[in-house]
Scaffold this motif. Structure first.
Motif, mmCIF file in Angstrom:
data_model
loop_
_atom_site.group_PDB
_atom_site.id
_atom_site.type_symbol
_atom_site.label_atom_id
_atom_site.label_comp_id
_atom_site.label_asym_id
_atom_site.label_seq_id
_atom_site.Cartn_x
_atom_site.Cartn_y
_atom_site.Cartn_z
ATOM 1 N N LEU A 79 0.795 -1.226 0.000
ATOM 2 C CA LEU A 79 0.000 0.000 0.000
ATOM 3 C C LEU A 79 0.829 1.278 0.000
ATOM 4 O O LEU A 79 0.494 2.243 -0.695
ATOM 5 C CB LEU A 79 -0.927 0.017 1.221
ATOM 6 C CG LEU A 79 -2.069 -0.991 1.203
ATOM 7 C CD1 LEU A 79 -2.782 -1.002 2.553
ATOM 8 C CD2 LEU A 79 -3.060 -0.671 0.089
ATOM 9 N N MET B 3 -0.248 4.572 -1.984
ATOM 10 C CA MET B 3 -1.478 5.148 -1.456
ATOM 11 C C MET B 3 -1.235 6.566 -0.945
ATOM 12 O O MET B 3 -0.227 6.856 -0.311
ATOM 13 C CB MET B 3 -1.988 4.273 -0.314
ATOM 14 C CG MET B 3 -3.300 4.703 0.288
ATOM 15 S SD MET B 3 -3.645 3.783 1.821
ATOM 16 C CE MET B 3 -2.422 4.518 2.921
ATOM 17 N N VAL C 135 -9.724 2.650 -0.593
ATOM 18 C CA VAL C 135 -9.002 1.388 -0.736
ATOM 19 C C VAL C 135 -9.926 0.233 -0.369
ATOM 20 O O VAL C 135 -10.436 0.158 0.749
ATOM 21 C CB VAL C 135 -7.750 1.357 0.162
ATOM 22 C CG1 VAL C 135 -6.987 0.045 -0.052
ATOM 23 C CG2 VAL C 135 -6.846 2.551 -0.129
#
Length: 434
Positions: free
Chosen positions: A203, A211, A217
């Motif tokens: 991530l 991210m 998400v």
């Protein structure tokens, strides 16, 4: 099994044999044709010889370890017997040849105390409290210095190597060591390295989905070992966590961890058996996309997918234009089918991710040290009952992680920074209580 006080460990004599959870080469094939490959039958607990220590290795007295899916794969000898990995590895030379044994000590997570260091080890010494990275890297491979996970010599400790963590002792390279957060107990700390760092790379890392704040998400299997860390990473990074779970109990847990939207997978009609049915995937994707837009107003930027066959086609369908599907595994099957139109027409990306390099391991561990990511433990077993612990995970009856006490005599030991623990708070550190 003999338990000892951690303050005595650095000075104790190293035994010639030690107790370990291990597999036997003679058992390969024992599950042939059987629908239920019960890992309690293949995981043995007994004495194994103490291996010689290489110059770049340390011997760790294991206080606790944890169950991961790779231990289940090893214990079912599927999709491949890991004894083949050990035989191939052993052909590389003297130190590698130690790994080819008629047994394999398994386990890829752990926390413990260093009791012996090789002559070539710097930065670490006897008595250090450490976590163990599951990644064994080759520091003499040039690509390792860019990203160890790209190296062809990268291996998962206790899965592709011998002398793993579900034991009284473990042999690890010094380049696998991470400082143990002082506010965590042995079993709490042991539950984190593999899943916490894997979620971080998937991530947060520049090698993963990258991210950013505000990203929506989608987290499949949000109450599993990877999922509970992913939900925390999303919230910790300012994202919007959409968690998919399979029960109301699991829904309660992920809400407590900060999930903004919780969806029961039964709502979207997606099961393990219809990942190959294009019509079912499309229908499930439309239902899931509608639910996500209802609660967030938009489609997800990122799909965090380790479930695989049952979910991958839906992940590709639901992410927004320019979105990312990041995958690190396939717990429901490796053969994925998806409609490629939704990948190329929406200019989406699929990122493969595996483990984490040492820098990413340390960065993920820093979040644990700060209390921004916490362990989620639903079970703690003694080493003598490692088969029961593994069976719990095999049947998906757990939430988060299941730990195994090795040399720790009881849960709750190993806390060396009670002030930090008090600051973070017991309620936060034990999200499953109550």
């Amino acid at each position: 099994m003999t338990s000892v006080h951690t303050e005595d460990l650095p000075e104790q004599d190293i035994p010639e044999h030690y107790t370990a959870a291990h597999l036997r080469a003679e058992d390969v094939g024992m599950f042939a044709g059987e629908p239920d490959k019960d890992v309690r039958r293949s995981l043995r607990v007994g004495q194994v010889p103490m291996p010689e220590l290489a110059p770049d290795e340390v011997l760790v007295a294991m206080m606790a370890s944890a169950i991961n899916y790779n231990t289940l794969w090893s214990a079912t000898f599927e999709p491949l017997s890991t004894f083949g990995f050990l035989q191939k590895y052993a052909k590389q030379g003297r130190w590698e040849s130690r790994h080819d044994q008629p047994y394999q000590v398994v386990g890829s997570d752990g926390a413990g105390v260093i009791v012996k260091v090789g002559d070539g080890v710097r930065r670490w010494q006897r008595g250090n409290h450490v976590l163990i990275s599951p990644v064994q890297a080759d520091d003499q491979d040039p690509v390792t210095h860019a990203d160890a996970m790209i190296s062809g010599q990268q291996r998962v400790w206790g899965f592709e190597t011998n002398f793993g963590g579900l034991a009284e002792y473990a042999v690890v390279r010094a380049s696998q060591l991470i400082p143990k957060p002082g506010h965590l107990s042995w079993e709490e700390a042991a539950s984190m390295p593999l899943c916490n760092s894997t979620a971080y790379r998937m991530l947060v890392s520049e090698r993963g989905a990258r991210m950013k704040q505000g990203d929506v998400v989608l987290v499949w299997g949000a109450a599993g070992g990877l999922g509970v860390h992913a939900v925390q990473m999303v919230k910790n990074g300012g994202g919007i966590a959409v968690a998919v779970v399979g029960s109301e109990r699991k829904a309660e847990v992920v809400r407590k961890l900060g999930a903004d939207v919780v969806i029961d997978r039964r709502e979207i009609g997606l099961g393990e058996g219809n990942g190959h049915d294009p019509a079912a995937v499309l229908a499930a994707g439309k239902r899931l996309g509608g639910l996500i837009r209802k609660h967030t107003g938009e489609d997800p930027h990122i799909a965090f997918d380790y479930v695989g066959q049952a979910t991958f086609g839906t992940s590709v369908f639901v992410v927004r234009r320019g979105g990312v599907v990041v995958t690190c595994g396939s717990s429901t099957g490796y053969q994925h089918q998806y409609d490629n139109r939704y990948l190329w027409m929406k200019l989406n990306r699929v990122i493969g991710s595996h483990g984490a390099n040492l820098q990413e391991q340390w960065e993920a561990n820093r979040l644990a040290e700060l209390g921004q990511v916490v362990p989620v433990l639903s079970g703690v077993y003694p080493l003598s009952e490692v088969g029961e612990a593994a069976r719990l995970v095999q049947q998906n009856q757990h939430i988060g992680k299941v730990s195994v006490l090795c040399q720790a005599k009881e849960p709750g030991l190993g806390i060396t920074d009670p002030a930090a623990r008090a600051r973070i708070g017991e309620a936060r550190l034990r999200p499953l209580e109550g």
